[in-house]
Design an enzyme around this catalytic site. Structure first.
Site, short mmCIF file in Angstrom:
data_model
loop_
_atom_site.label_atom_id
_atom_site.label_comp_id
_atom_site.label_asym_id
_atom_site.label_seq_id
_atom_site.Cartn_x
_atom_site.Cartn_y
_atom_site.Cartn_z
N HIS A 217 -19.32 -5.37 -5.89
CA HIS A 217 -20.49 -6.24 -5.72
C HIS A 217 -20.52 -7.19 -6.92
CE1 HIS A 217 -25.04 -6.69 -4.94
NE2 HIS A 217 -24.83 -7.29 -6.10
N ASN B 129 -25.31 -13.91 -6.70
CA ASN B 129 -24.23 -13.23 -5.99
C ASN B 129 -23.15 -14.22 -5.53
OD1 ASN B 129 -26.88 -11.75 -5.47
ND2 ASN B 129 -25.37 -10.24 -4.82
N CYS C 96 -29.81 -15.98 -11.23
CA CYS C 96 -29.78 -14.94 -12.25
C CYS C 96 -31.05 -15.05 -13.05
CB CYS C 96 -28.56 -15.15 -13.15
SG CYS C 96 -28.55 -14.07 -14.58
N ARG D 252 -31.60 -8.87 0.46
CA ARG D 252 -32.13 -7.99 -0.58
C ARG D 252 -31.84 -8.58 -1.97
NH1 ARG D 252 -30.86 -5.39 -5.26
NH2 ARG D 252 -28.75 -5.01 -4.49
N ASP D 253 -30.60 -8.53 -2.40
CA ASP D 253 -30.28 -8.96 -3.77
C ASP D 253 -30.49 -10.46 -3.94
OD1 ASP D 253 -29.51 -8.60 -6.37
OD2 ASP D 253 -27.36 -8.54 -5.96
N HIS E 288 -21.26 -10.90 -8.97
CA HIS E 288 -22.08 -12.11 -9.08
C HIS E 288 -21.19 -13.23 -9.63
CE1 HIS E 288 -26.39 -10.45 -8.78
NE2 HIS E 288 -25.57 -9.61 -8.19
#
Lengths: 317, 317
Positions: free
Chosen positions: A212, A254, A245, A20-21, A214
């Site tokens: 969470h 991440n 990013c 997802r991310d 990064h």
């Protein structure tokens, strides 16, 4: 300094967010079958918690247009927990129909980021959450909360911890089962981790935070260390460090799941995940994306995997 | 858990090793003038401690063949501390003639690595150190010690902490002013950092350790966090993360100085070094090497450097 109640946990739950991310920020569009293959490699390594996709507009995020198909492809694997982001009631209906275990309701702690991300105010987002949550009542689907820009905003700069706490209280009132603090553009630092975790433990003691991070500025795992010292036992990460990013060309996204699992393993913290399996999944991710990914342990191998070192250079200190 | 005597330090001394440990593993040979230019950019950022070069055989390490010229090029800048590695008496003579402030005597904690690196046993290395140290008596030159493979060996695997302690005692007996623990191929982990630092504080209390980590497996700054919790206040790092690992293609080398300075800054730990200046030096290093370097904050910028974010993606959570 952590006090006695903030001991390093014996066990940590890792949620994989790469599909997802990670993928939403990658220029390559992976076919559903490749995503499912990567997910199966992660399952083989022991991953059970997946934040798998988002039920958002396919125009806004083409990389996740196959949300329902991907859930369906993995739904037959036993013992998996599959969650998906939903921005509104329509997304929640789609997630419900697809058969996810949990929906993740998300809002930014900074007004500008929320407006640019979901085109409404923070309070409008919170009102939507009530609507979605009512719709899902009795469905058996878990509702989770996620706060983006929880450690800083790329538009507004610092984000007051009380803005995070206010949203957290809304999620607690909604009966959310989990709350993730998103370090959307890599602005978390150890002191901010301490401040936010301690504040949330005061205002929403029933909702232990998930972290969470990064690795945008290289200190993602330093922030994990701080979380561990504080006793936080839930982290989200992305296989290979998939992501990038959108604001900084060349910057990492991440934190890489396999680097974090390596760190946790070496600290004697149980994850249920096998490092060698994660390295294989990380290598598969790099092949599927057609580029080198940021994860480091995937390139070097575990520390005791002694390689062919016949060509050792000399006199290097 | 750190006890009360192991508090995070208020101030940390950063020694820049990029021009030595970084360049010796890079395929590009930088001209002396480019090295001096990079050093001057680091000085402008506030760096004062440089491990600048090695007086080793130019055949063994061609990248450092200009050791004397580089010392000479920087010697006129006031208030710099310049150290250089020397493998033997001949190297020490050359370092003395070049005008360094300190020589660094180095030996591996594992016999195989020492044999491959300097072609002799650990005890032979220690005997050489006495010879060199006698030669330098009265010269005013500081003698420092460095232990390679202090957290693990790529040939032998685990390295017993007592092997590190035994060498440390030799350095203490020699009157060394400093002792650096080298994480040569990135095998350090937080528990090993704790074990080694505590052991050395017992066996050589007069010789506080300096920590020199590599980011080969992505956890370099997690190890710095552990060092900070233990109260260690001296670290070695490399601008841009220059270096690479001779054993693992694509793997990172030393931890990146600017990422570490960013972490220390954000933790409120004084270094005397300016982050913006380090980012400029990191960008210069990348230009000189003609490739992207691993440092992350150099690509993303400081956390509150708010950029042009007009093209923010939508509905990404």
């Amino acid at each position: 300094m952590p006090d006695a109640s903030e001991a390093v946990p014996a066990r940590v739950q890792v949620t994989e967010v790469g599909l997802r991310d990670g993928l939403q920020n990658e220029p390559v569009l992976l076919p559903t079958e490749d995503k499912a293959r990567l997910a199966r490699a992660l399952v083989a390594a022991g991953v059970r918690q997946f934040e798998l996709t988002s039920f958002v507009s396919p125009r806004a995020v083409p990389a996740l247009a196959d949300a329902a198909e991907l859930v369906s492809a993995l739904r037959q694997i036993p013992d998996l927990h599959l969650s998906a982001l939903v921005p509104n009631l329509r997304g929640a209906e789609r997630a419900l129909a697809a058969g996810v275990d949990a929906v993740v309701l998300f809002v930014s702690a900074s007004a500008t980021h929320n407006a640019k991300n979901v085109n409404c105010s923070i309070d409008d987002s919170l009102a939507r959450f009530e609507q979605i949550s009512r719709r899902l009542e009795g469905s058996g689907i878990e509702v989770r909360g996620a706060i983006a820009t929880a450690f800083g905003c790329p538009f507004e700069g610092e984000v007051d911890v009380r803005a995070v706490g206010r949203i957290a209280r809304h999620f607690a009132d909604l009966g959310a089962s989990r709350l993730s603090l998103g370090d959307t553009t890599g602005m978390a630092t150890p002191p901010l981790v301490t401040e936010r975790v301690r504040h949330l433990r005061e205002v929403t003691p029933s909702l232990p935070p998930t972290l969470h991070f990064h690795n945008t500025r290289g200190i993602g795992l330093a922030n994990v260390m701080q979380g561990l010292w504080l006793g936080v036992d839930r982290y989200e990460s992305s296989i290979g460090g998939l992501g990038g990013c959108p604001f900084a060309p060349g910057a990492s996204g991440n934190i890489a799941s396999e680097d974090m699992v390596y760190l946790l393993d070496e600290m004697g913290i149980e994850t249920g995940i096998d490092l060698e399996g994660m390295i294989e999944a990380g290598r598969l991710a790099a092949r599927l994306m057609g580029r080198e990914l940021p994860a480091q342990v995937t390139k070097a191998g575990p520390r005791l995997a002694l390689g062919d070192c016949a060509d050792v250079p000399t006199a290097r200190g």
